[in-house]
Enzyme design. Sequence first.
Site, PDB file in Angstrom:
ATOM      1  N   ASP A 108       0.865  -1.185   0.000  1.00 50.75           N
ATOM      2  CA  ASP A 108       0.000   0.000   0.000  1.00 50.75           C
ATOM      3  C   ASP A 108       0.898   1.231   0.000  1.00 50.75           C
ATOM      4  O   ASP A 108       0.979   1.988   0.962  1.00 50.75           O
ATOM      5  CB  ASP A 108      -0.943   0.005   1.200  1.00 50.75           C
ATOM      6  CG  ASP A 108      -2.115   0.960   1.002  1.00 50.75           C
ATOM      7  OD1 ASP A 108      -2.160   1.618  -0.062  1.00 50.75           O
ATOM      8  OD2 ASP A 108      -2.975   1.055   1.880  1.00 50.75           O
ATOM      9  N   CYS A 125       0.386   4.992   1.439  1.00 52.68           N
ATOM     10  CA  CYS A 125      -0.754   5.013   2.360  1.00 52.68           C
ATOM     11  C   CYS A 125      -0.522   6.109   3.402  1.00 52.68           C
ATOM     12  O   CYS A 125       0.603   6.315   3.862  1.00 52.68           O
ATOM     13  CB  CYS A 125      -0.889   3.659   3.041  1.00 52.68           C
ATOM     14  SG  CYS A 125      -2.355   3.511   4.072  1.00 52.68           S
ATOM     15  N   ASN A 180      -8.290  -1.307   7.250  1.00 52.38           N
ATOM     16  CA  ASN A 180      -8.235  -0.242   8.260  1.00 52.38           C
ATOM     17  C   ASN A 180      -8.357   1.157   7.654  1.00 52.38           C
ATOM     18  O   ASN A 180      -8.142   2.148   8.347  1.00 52.38           O
ATOM     19  CB  ASN A 180      -6.931  -0.340   9.065  1.00 52.38           C
ATOM     20  CG  ASN A 180      -5.697  -0.130   8.200  1.00 52.38           C
ATOM     21  OD1 ASN A 180      -5.759  -0.127   6.977  1.00 52.38           O
ATOM     22  ND2 ASN A 180      -4.551   0.035   8.843  1.00 52.38           N
ATOM     23  N   HIS A 225      -8.173   8.109   5.749  1.00 55.06           N
ATOM     24  CA  HIS A 225      -6.983   7.262   5.688  1.00 55.06           C
ATOM     25  C   HIS A 225      -7.092   6.378   4.449  1.00 55.06           C
ATOM     26  O   HIS A 225      -8.026   5.593   4.334  1.00 55.06           O
ATOM     27  CB  HIS A 225      -6.933   6.394   6.966  1.00 55.06           C
ATOM     28  CG  HIS A 225      -5.886   5.316   6.955  1.00 55.06           C
ATOM     29  ND1 HIS A 225      -6.029   4.147   7.684  1.00 55.06           N
ATOM     30  CD2 HIS A 225      -4.694   5.219   6.338  1.00 55.06           C
ATOM     31  CE1 HIS A 225      -4.961   3.386   7.504  1.00 55.06           C
ATOM     32  NE2 HIS A 225      -4.137   4.012   6.689  1.00 55.06           N
ATOM     33  N   GLY A 251      -6.188   6.855  16.111  1.00 60.08           N
ATOM     34  CA  GLY A 251      -6.411   5.696  16.951  1.00 60.08           C
ATOM     35  C   GLY A 251      -7.343   4.731  16.242  1.00 60.08           C
ATOM     36  O   GLY A 251      -7.625   4.877  15.051  1.00 60.08           O
ATOM     37  N   HIS A 270       2.541   5.949  13.471  1.00 63.77           N
ATOM     38  CA  HIS A 270       1.501   6.320  12.504  1.00 63.77           C
ATOM     39  C   HIS A 270       0.097   5.973  12.992  1.00 63.77           C
ATOM     40  O   HIS A 270      -0.886   6.233  12.290  1.00 63.77           O
ATOM     41  CB  HIS A 270       1.754   5.633  11.165  1.00 63.77           C
ATOM     42  CG  HIS A 270       1.278   4.206  11.074  1.00 63.77           C
ATOM     43  ND1 HIS A 270       1.577   3.236  12.006  1.00 63.77           N
ATOM     44  CD2 HIS A 270       0.509   3.590  10.133  1.00 63.77           C
ATOM     45  CE1 HIS A 270       1.029   2.093  11.644  1.00 63.77           C
ATOM     46  NE2 HIS A 270       0.368   2.274  10.521  1.00 63.77           N
ATOM     47  N   ALA A 330      -2.251   3.409  16.227  1.00 64.75           N
ATOM     48  CA  ALA A 330      -2.242   2.587  17.435  1.00 64.75           C
ATOM     49  C   ALA A 330      -1.450   1.295  17.253  1.00 64.75           C
ATOM     50  O   ALA A 330      -0.820   0.815  18.187  1.00 64.75           O
ATOM     51  CB  ALA A 330      -3.677   2.267  17.847  1.00 64.75           C
TER      52      ALA A 330
END
Length: 383
Positions: free
Chosen positions: A59, A62, A147, A165, A289, A312, A314
């Site tokens: 990725d 990212c 995520n 994100h 988070g 970057h 958690a």
Amino acid sequence: MYTRDVDNTALTQLKNLSQLPFIHSHVAAMPDVHAGIGATVGSVIPTKSAIIPAAVGVDIGCGMVAVQLSLNAAQLPDNLKPMRDAIERAVPVGARAHKMVSARDAACRSLQGGVNWLLEQHPTLQKMLKNPQQTWVKQLGTLGSGNHFIELCLDESNGVWVMLHSGSRGIGNAIGRYFIQLARKDMSGHMHNLPDRDLAYFSEGNPHFADYMAAVEWAQEYARINREEMLNLVLRAIRPLLPAFTLMESAINCHHNYVSREHHYGEDVYVTRKGAIRAGEGELGIIPGSMGARSYIVRGKGSEQSFCSCAHGAGRTMSRSEARRRFKREDLVRQTQGVECRKDKGVLDEIPAAYKDIDVVMDNQSDLVEVVYTLKQVLCVKG
């Protein structure tokens, strides 16, 4: 290392990295460090005259973008579900894409020359994507899966933020996989010298080195523009549902899976940040988070020992399969209470308990960054 919370697999990967002959000075492990493929996620890897494709990952580019709106919490509607629906209609998520190439044409013009060269130079890439020239265009301004997320957040003063994100989508994934395999092939006769086959690398002078760096730089730019496009789509989608607003300042847009050329400890080196952001003196960054925890806008302190870097996010404490095995939908509902988001089994692997405590992560890097804003999400769209 900026944490004591590191499992044996991650520690072994860090040791393996440190043994490579082209590592410059040391490898820095961030507080969110955890095992990855070959190299740990949450590591900063400075190299001289060589680059490890698997350390950059698939990725490529990212990262995060965030912007503050001229609104406060009292101006948000009581029911945020229509706003989530509007965002989900405007931004394709997961494997989906925009329906028409023409819809993204203007944003893609600056990228067209680079991808044409790349696909011509490495035709195997064309076989790794269905309709590659259409796919990369249609996926610009779309959210990945896993995520990746889009959030509406509130800061300590109840100011409203939009944060998201995402990375370089299918084309970045194909570039990453292709060059990882190419590095292994190039080193097939020397694999016995590597502590891990996933640490296969290109050295300067190898013709694939220059091509890989060009591909990475293209994918990083694609990822940056992808986030800008998505942010614009989100803002356009929510405007009809909110009082008139403006943007307070320019958006913060930062990579956390990337390579850059930098100067550290007296040498010009390639710095691979695999799950880490740059935190140079005064530089703003974003540390999210999990979807039930706080996130942070930070200002870097320029720590040289960390190569001007910080965590970057958690960082996961368990695999996706382990999270799905251990938790139930009721756990997800409880842990995301007060957040307008999906609460079905399809996102169970993103449950907050599958991640490290973001506040502990932040405590462990107080010498790397200072907190500028603390954000708490009230709406979350997952890929």
